[in-house]
Scaffold this active site. Sequence first.
Site, PDB file in Angstrom:
ATOM      1  N   HIS A 237     -18.036  -2.790  22.022  1.00 48.68           N
ATOM      2  CA  HIS A 237     -19.098  -3.499  21.301  1.00 48.68           C
ATOM      3  C   HIS A 237     -18.481  -4.437  20.270  1.00 48.68           C
ATOM      4  CE1 HIS A 237     -18.570  -1.231  17.551  1.00 48.68           C
ATOM      5  NE2 HIS A 237     -18.500  -0.137  18.288  1.00 48.68           N
ATOM      6  N   ASP A 365     -20.024  18.580  27.474  1.00 49.05           N
ATOM      7  CA  ASP A 365     -18.850  19.421  27.256  1.00 49.05           C
ATOM      8  C   ASP A 365     -19.043  20.284  25.999  1.00 49.05           C
ATOM      9  OD1 ASP A 365     -16.000  20.087  26.338  1.00 49.05           O
ATOM     10  OD2 ASP A 365     -15.647  19.164  28.291  1.00 49.05           O
ATOM     11  N   SER A 380     -16.312   4.806  20.061  1.00 49.67           N
ATOM     12  CA  SER A 380     -16.663   3.627  20.854  1.00 49.67           C
ATOM     13  C   SER A 380     -15.436   3.074  21.567  1.00 49.67           C
ATOM     14  CB  SER A 380     -17.250   2.541  19.951  1.00 49.67           C
ATOM     15  OG  SER A 380     -18.415   2.987  19.330  1.00 49.67           O
TER      16      SER A 380
END
Length: 432
Positions: A237, A365, A380
């Site tokens: 991003h 998980d 990210s």
Amino acid sequence: MKKEWIRKIIGGILLISLLTLGLYQPFREFMTIPRKVVLFEGDHYTFSKALPVSATVFSPDNSISIQNGKSAITLGGEKPGENQVLFDVAGFPIKKVDVQVLKNFKVIPGGQSIGVKLNTLGVLVVGHHLVDTKEGKRSPGESAKVEVGDIITKINGQEIKKMSDVTPFVQQAGESGRPLQLVINRENETIDTTLKPLKDKNEGSFKLGLYIRDSAAGIGTMTFYHPDSKKYGALGHVISDMDTKKPIIVKDGEIVRSTVTSIEKGSNGEPGEKLARFSPDREVIGTINRNSPFGIFGKMNGKSDHKLTANKPLPISLSHEVKEGPAKILTVVDGSTVEEYDIEIVSTIPQKFPAIKGMVIKVTDKELLAKTGGIVQGMSGSPIIQNGKLIGAVTHVFVNDPTSGYGVHIEWMLNDAGINIYEKAETPSKAS
């Protein structure tokens, strides 16, 4: 008159037949087959066979193979090329599909925590302040209609690269009484304005009435490395300024190794965060030349031990190949060790054009949920792996559900890195 009625009856029967066929589920499924399919060498694309349909290659060139099974038709990418497949029912052609086979392509998945240092193109205006003058408190910057988010690129015809370049101009203008000639970049528009610095009665120095910044720093995660070009992609991003919330226009930048020291666990309404520090030696392992909606991009320094080459190169999946279901992410939650964690692809959108929100993912998980609560800031860019292929990267967390977030498809990150996966294979030259 009789013939006219016959035509109307036949027309009505045909209309009802078409409407009925449109409601027939196997026919509807067949009509959703895309008009174009893109494959890599060695990949396969399967169509469900709800109708008695067969497929043939329109112009055989051995670039694709076809398996007409009882319940499905499978196209195989044999070698780079473009072709067409003709679908027919009982010998009547009903649909044509373009098929493009791309040459085999692999990148090395990342997962490493990296430190990011960006230098802006000029100096970024992040706020206004009032100068306490003898005539009262005023802001020269506001009077000159300089806005938060503006980038000052020139003063008096001279390029401005960093904050220290600004001070001499301000003092000279204040002492001479002449206003500064500013060139400003505002959302890709160039604006000229004049600004007259004012003297602070308490400090005795001249000021612009502006808060400015020339760099930004933070941490993120490496997504991929392409050994042939030495290009990389990270974050997934855009990096925006923390004050203006606008994308930073990059002049240049650097990435360094980073170590995760602790995790602030996420909770509903409060995203968590990786806490990390830059490596003590601050050795530059790569450059940054682009900050786009799909991440940061540049080249790795071949001399640095960035440890990416220790990972195994993987093929990639295009957006239409990604499936809902189990997948994995690679990321660091302690120190500098990249680990693998389970996630679920909740939904995926086959995208014909670049878009940042291509997948919705959910962390499943138990170990990762116990450590982080799900997706946290700094994660990210963590690569997403499905069926042994790199399919994308983690981008954003859902604030009200830290176990879930968005992912971006890998093909758009590769595109912004300047890597052309659609490049046609070179054809051998004919002997003279």
